[in-house]
Design a protein around this motif. Structure first.
Motif, PDB file in Angstrom:
ATOM      1  N   ILE A  49       0.843  -1.199   0.000  1.00 36.49           N
ATOM      2  CA  ILE A  49       0.000   0.000   0.000  1.00 36.49           C
ATOM      3  C   ILE A  49       0.878   1.250   0.000  1.00 36.49           C
ATOM      4  O   ILE A  49       0.627   2.196  -0.758  1.00 36.49           O
ATOM      5  CB  ILE A  49      -0.962  -0.002   1.203  1.00 36.49           C
ATOM      6  CG1 ILE A  49      -2.012  -1.105   1.039  1.00 36.49           C
ATOM      7  CG2 ILE A  49      -1.623   1.371   1.375  1.00 36.49           C
ATOM      8  CD1 ILE A  49      -2.836  -1.354   2.287  1.00 36.49           C
ATOM      9  N   THR A  77       0.889   3.976  -2.971  1.00 34.46           N
ATOM     10  CA  THR A  77       0.550   5.353  -2.621  1.00 34.46           C
ATOM     11  C   THR A  77       1.641   6.303  -3.089  1.00 34.46           C
ATOM     12  O   THR A  77       1.358   7.365  -3.663  1.00 34.46           O
ATOM     13  CB  THR A  77       0.317   5.481  -1.110  1.00 34.46           C
ATOM     14  OG1 THR A  77      -0.752   4.600  -0.736  1.00 34.46           O
ATOM     15  CG2 THR A  77      -0.032   6.895  -0.709  1.00 34.46           C
ATOM     16  N   ASP A 110      -4.417   5.865  -7.592  1.00 37.05           N
ATOM     17  CA  ASP A 110      -5.683   6.263  -6.984  1.00 37.05           C
ATOM     18  C   ASP A 110      -5.988   5.364  -5.784  1.00 37.05           C
ATOM     19  O   ASP A 110      -5.912   4.134  -5.908  1.00 37.05           O
ATOM     20  CB  ASP A 110      -6.797   6.146  -8.029  1.00 37.05           C
ATOM     21  CG  ASP A 110      -8.160   6.441  -7.456  1.00 37.05           C
ATOM     22  OD1 ASP A 110      -8.348   7.538  -6.900  1.00 37.05           O
ATOM     23  OD2 ASP A 110      -9.038   5.559  -7.567  1.00 37.05           O
ATOM     24  N   PRO A 111      -6.302   5.932  -4.624  1.00 37.95           N
ATOM     25  CA  PRO A 111      -6.579   5.120  -3.437  1.00 37.95           C
ATOM     26  C   PRO A 111      -7.712   4.110  -3.634  1.00 37.95           C
ATOM     27  O   PRO A 111      -7.646   2.995  -3.112  1.00 37.95           O
ATOM     28  CB  PRO A 111      -6.944   6.143  -2.364  1.00 37.95           C
ATOM     29  CG  PRO A 111      -6.278   7.400  -2.805  1.00 37.95           C
ATOM     30  CD  PRO A 111      -6.304   7.367  -4.307  1.00 37.95           C
ATOM     31  N   ILE A 151      -6.301   1.223  -5.569  1.00 36.54           N
ATOM     32  CA  ILE A 151      -5.485   0.383  -4.683  1.00 36.54           C
ATOM     33  C   ILE A 151      -6.394  -0.522  -3.852  1.00 36.54           C
ATOM     34  O   ILE A 151      -6.195  -1.737  -3.802  1.00 36.54           O
ATOM     35  CB  ILE A 151      -4.603   1.251  -3.756  1.00 36.54           C
ATOM     36  CG1 ILE A 151      -3.560   2.022  -4.560  1.00 36.54           C
ATOM     37  CG2 ILE A 151      -3.922   0.372  -2.690  1.00 36.54           C
ATOM     38  CD1 ILE A 151      -2.828   3.092  -3.760  1.00 36.54           C
ATOM     39  N   PRO A 201      -1.791   7.631   7.985  1.00 36.53           N
ATOM     40  CA  PRO A 201      -2.113   6.523   7.106  1.00 36.53           C
ATOM     41  C   PRO A 201      -2.398   5.305   7.945  1.00 36.53           C
ATOM     42  O   PRO A 201      -1.770   5.085   8.979  1.00 36.53           O
ATOM     43  CB  PRO A 201      -0.841   6.336   6.284  1.00 36.53           C
ATOM     44  CG  PRO A 201       0.270   6.742   7.208  1.00 36.53           C
ATOM     45  CD  PRO A 201      -0.336   7.833   8.120  1.00 36.53           C
TER      46      PRO A 201
END
Length: 92
Positions: free
Chosen positions: A30, A34, A39-40, A43, A87
């Motif tokens: 992750i 990132t 794009d989150p 992911i 995060p």
């Protein structure tokens, strides 16, 4: 809290070594994605798709549905909202 020190996470001491290791690897993936400015949602969707694939390869339909029911309950209860703090680390 850092990926190298998951002891800050509640319940992590009860997680199996395999789960802790897998969680650390996922956290690193992750972090990498990132930093690549992916794009989150992309992911998360890719991780969820991969997780669903692994679950369906190793568990029967009822067990997969039980996992999904638990995930839904975690979202509904607000438990997952705490992971939205930036995060999120150590999802094991």
């Amino acid at each position: 809290m850092t990926p190298e020190d998951p002891s800050d996470l509640p319940g992590i001491e009860n997680a199996s070594p395999d789960l802790r290791h897998a969680g650390a690897v996922v956290d690193q993936a992750i972090d990498y994605m990132t930093k690549q400015s992916l794009d989150p949602v992309a992911i998360a969707s890719a991780l969820l798709g991969g997780a669903m694939g692994m679950l369906t390869m190793h568990l029967g339909p009822d067990a997969v549905l039980a996992v999904l029911d638990q995930a839904r309950a975690s979202v509904e209860s607000g438990e997952m909202a705490s992971l939205a703090e930036p995060p999120a680390q150590g999802h094991a």
